[in-house]
Design an enzyme around this catalytic site. Structure first.
Site, short mmCIF file in Angstrom:
data_model
loop_
_atom_site.label_atom_id
_atom_site.label_comp_id
_atom_site.label_asym_id
_atom_site.label_seq_id
_atom_site.Cartn_x
_atom_site.Cartn_y
_atom_site.Cartn_z
CD GLU A 59 -2.25 -2.05 1.11
OE1 GLU A 59 -1.21 -2.58 1.53
OE2 GLU A 59 -3.24 -2.68 0.74
CG HIS B 181 -11.27 -6.62 7.38
ND1 HIS B 181 -10.46 -7.34 8.21
CD2 HIS B 181 -10.77 -6.81 6.14
CE1 HIS B 181 -9.52 -7.95 7.51
NE2 HIS B 181 -9.68 -7.64 6.25
#
Lengths: 400, 359
Positions: free
Chosen positions: B91, B160
């Site tokens: 990322e 999440h």
């Protein structure tokens, strides 16, 4: 089975079955007292003088910064580059205007080498309106759209992916936009401490994967503030000291170790890396062994580095080295060299005068340049934008 | 949507997860049709990629996998691997590449598989993308869009399920958008891609599969919505419900229920979290004099906190009651389904809050 190879500093062997890494200039721990017999010079007189001027400019500028800091004209975090000039001059003076440079907080000299005027850099350091970032960036955030200097990053490792992005753009222009002449390259400069940051490894991987025209230039000055490189970095199996350049081949690109105190060697190595990148052959990792003569920043008492180590590297100061080389090979006369040094002194004095006399940014400048789109400040019911309210900003916000 | 694409969709097992897909394909030709949020986003990306060849998409699984949530379905086939790039799981690295390429003149759309993973890249989003225009005094801009699903899904637990609207909306230099329906998704994504600034585009996984009616204007390839303008979804005079993303739907349901009891709610869909459309909020509070904000995120320093502060600062005399905030519970998201439901605002919670504010 691991073979224990005695690795001398700067030794690199073409081991059987391993990718041969082209190393042209290799670091030597100690400079021999006598120089090699004069051979054909590696550069033309013009190039030599340009390099000399650039290095002296970098040195004098940084020393002036120290003076100005202690006089209170500069403030905050200031990180000086003195001692490392050979890397900046050796690499950046090779680049074209459309090539990009990305750096860390030790970025004054990278900006100067790339072409940003001393006046603009000094004014920026003084926090004046006439600085290259109008006083909004400061020492650690030198940006120049004109000279393609993409910063100036405080977080080490942060600039490298950004550098990759600029390289990506160059490749994209050729592959997707069809600009066949698009072959600009990007050089990212960072230190030994950065080589333990995750973003470094992510960048090595992607640069090689996407074959980006990017050159990783590690300015290994052995210290990350007070953390010695030898204490912070693990060693490749079989080595006694950590070598950063060896991480290149692990990701599929050449890794090169070079004496970062010798501007001509740096230039040779950089030339090859730049040409590789322009040909589309992908990235290179250059580890330049160098040293900073001052502390990490002007606030660093610099107590952990030994006097002996400092003296050893002072003896390898790149500027006298190049001067000696030029005189020996007839690339410049004493008078010409003195003229260059005088010119630098003039430029640096002028930059201080300019910065001193420049105005501070007006209050109205505070809220400018947050968004490129002035409408980002919000739309009001009568269709006007907040910045249109009287007194909101007195600067140069452009209304479209 | 071409028949070939439909085949691809079937091959990748998409249709079994998107029951309304066939309806959307069949309905495409008529003037009032339905479109899922997923298709809205997909079509917006498709049109913007076609319109400007400096636009490209990168992220994990955006290419060959057709998108982790199938938002980029078909784009690799249409535009090629140079413009729809699969990245490694890296990322910080790929976000940095996207940001750097935006500095250098391209227009990336950087996808995060979920906004939770963007925490690995938050340095690049904030320190590089958001701040550079300011640090360079207006010279180096960053026309990038960061997008991905935000907030809770279903049973995906603590790591999440976080909502990042409050965090990103506090940063000067970022524009933060949160679409609710398909019209929002299309219009705001297209506006975001065309915008010269870094945009944080917060989608919602539960909304992806929901279909909404779209008219010819919304389907036009140049349809954009203004950034910084909220939409009044439903007019009312008793109380203002302010929300964004999935919670707008919950507010509308609560408003439906309450209208049967004679309480008429005005439902405001923020669409943009930053810059906040203060004027729409002020106009509404002047009408209703009462406000309830609804969000999925945590209570402290949330979007509702900012709205409450603004309303009491700018419209103190208009308020007949304190601004109430309906938020997610002050816990990391639990896994058990009943606990998860208890940790998130439900329609009943909104109704309760409205009744409380009405006294």
């Amino acid at each position: 089975m691991q073979t224990m190879l005695k690795q001398h500093s700067g030794f690199r062997a073409a081991q059987p079955g391993r990718q041969v890494v082209k190393v042209r200039a290799v670091a030597a721990p100690l400079k021999t007292a006598t120089s090699a017999p004069a051979k054909a010079p590696l550069v033309t007189p013009e190039v030599a003088k340009d390099l000399y001027y650039d290095m002296v400019l970098g040195r004098e500028f940084e020393e002036m910064c120290a003076q100005m800091y202690y006089r209170g004209k500069m403030f905050g975090f200031v990180h000086l580059y003195s001692g490392q000039e050979a890397v900046s001059s050796g690499v950046i003076r090779l680049l074209r205007p459309d090539d990009h440079v990305v750096s860390t907080y030790r970025d004054h000299v990278h900006a100067l080498s790339k072409g940003v005027s001393a006046r603009e850099v000094m004014a920026e350091l003084f926090g004046k309106k006439t600085g290259c970032c109008r006083g909004q960036g400061g020492s650690m955030h030198m940006f120049s759209a004109k000279h393609n200097v993409l910063g100036g990053y405080a977080f080490i490792g942060e600039g490298i992916p950004v550098g990759l992005g600029a390289a990506f753009q160059s490749k994209y222009r050729r592959d997707v936009l069809g600009e066949e002449t698009s072959d600009s390259v990007t050089c990212s400069f960072f230190g030994d401490g950065t080589c333990n940051v995750g973003q470094f490894y992510e960048s090595l991987n992607m640069a090689a994967l996407y074959k980006l025209p990017h050159i990783f230039v590690v300015e290994n000055n052995l210290w990350a503030i007070g953390m010695s490189h030898l204490r912070a970095t693990s060693r490749t199996s079989g080595d006694e000291t950590p070598y950063i350049y060896k991480k290149g081949p692990a990701f599929g690109m050449p890794g090169v170790l070079v004496d970062g105190m010798d501007v001509l060697k740096v230039r040779q190595v950089a030339q090859e890396a730049v040409e590789r990148a322009r040909r589309g052959e992908g990235p290179t990792l250059i580890e330049a062994e160098t040293y900073r003569f001052r502390g990490h920043s002007l606030a660093d008492p610099d107590e952990l580095r030994s006097k002996e180590e400092k003296a050893r590297y002072q003896a390898r100061d790149p500027i006298p080295q190049l001067k000696k080389y030029m005189l020996e090979h007839g690339l410049a006369t004493e008078a010409e060299i003195k003229a260059l040094e005088d010119k630098v002194a003039e430029v640096v004095e002028d930059s201080v005068k300019f910065a001193d006399e420049s105005p501070k940014p007006e209050r109205g400048q505070l809220l400018e340049n947050v968004f490129a789109d002035p409408r980002g400040f919000g739309i009001s019911e009568d269709g006007r934008y907040r910045y249109q309210q009287p007194g909101f900003s007195s600067g140069t916000a452009i209304v479209s | 949507m071409l028949p070939g694409l439909l085949q691809q969709a079937r091959k990748h097992g998409v249709l079994c997860r998107v029951p309304r897909l066939t309806a959307a394909i069949r309905g495409f030709a008529s003037s009032q049709s339905e479109m899922t949020v997923r298709d809205a986003l997909n079509s917006a990306l498709d049109e913007e990629l076609a319109r400007d060849d400096k636009v490209y998409v990168l992220g994990e699984e955006v290419g060959e996998y057709q998108g982790a949530y199938k938002i980029t379905r078909g784009l690799l086939q249409k535009y090629g691997a140079d413009r729809v790039k699969d990245t490694p799981i890296t990322e910080a690295g790929f976000t940095g590449i996207a940001v750097g390429s935006a500095f250098a003149g391209l227009k990336p759309v950087c996808e995060f598989m979920t906004w939770n993973f963007a925490m690995q890249a938050i340095d690049q989003i904030i320190n590089s993308a958001a701040k550079t225009l300011y640090m360079s005094a207006g010279k180096i801009s960053c026309p990038i869009v960061f997008r991905g699903p935000n907030g809770a899904a279903a049973g995906v637990a603590a790591q999440h399920s976080q909502c990042f609207a409050a965090w990103y909306s506090s940063v000067p230099g970022l524009k933060v958008l949160a679409p609710y329906d398909s019209e929002d998704a299309r219009g705001l994504l297209k506006a975001a891609i065309r915008d010269p600034d870094p945009v944080v585009f917060l989608e919602n996984e539960i909304m992806y599969g929901q279909a909404f009616p779209v008219n010819a204007q919304v389907l036009d390839k140049d349809f954009t919505l203004p950034i910084g303008k909220a939409k009044v979804m439903r007019e009312g005079k008793h109380v203002t419900l302010v929300s964004f993303s999935k919670m707008v739907g919950y507010c509308l349901k609560a408003a439906d229920h309450l209208s049967k009891e004679g309480v008429h709610c005005e439902v405001v869909n923020l669409r943009t979290i930053k810059p906040l459309d203060k004027d729409t909020l002020l106009a509404s509070i002047k009408k209703t004099h009462k406000m309830v904000t609804v969000e999925e995120g945590w209570p402290q320093c949330g979007v509702g906190s900012e709205i409450a502060a603004l309303m009491q600062e700018l419209a103190f005399d208009e308020l007949d009651a304190p601004v109430l905030r309906v938020t997610g519970a002050e816990v990391p998201m639990p896994y058990a389904a009943n606990l998860e439901a208890a940790a998130l605002p439900q329609v009943d919670d909104i109704i309760k809050a409205v009744k409380k504010v009405l006294g």
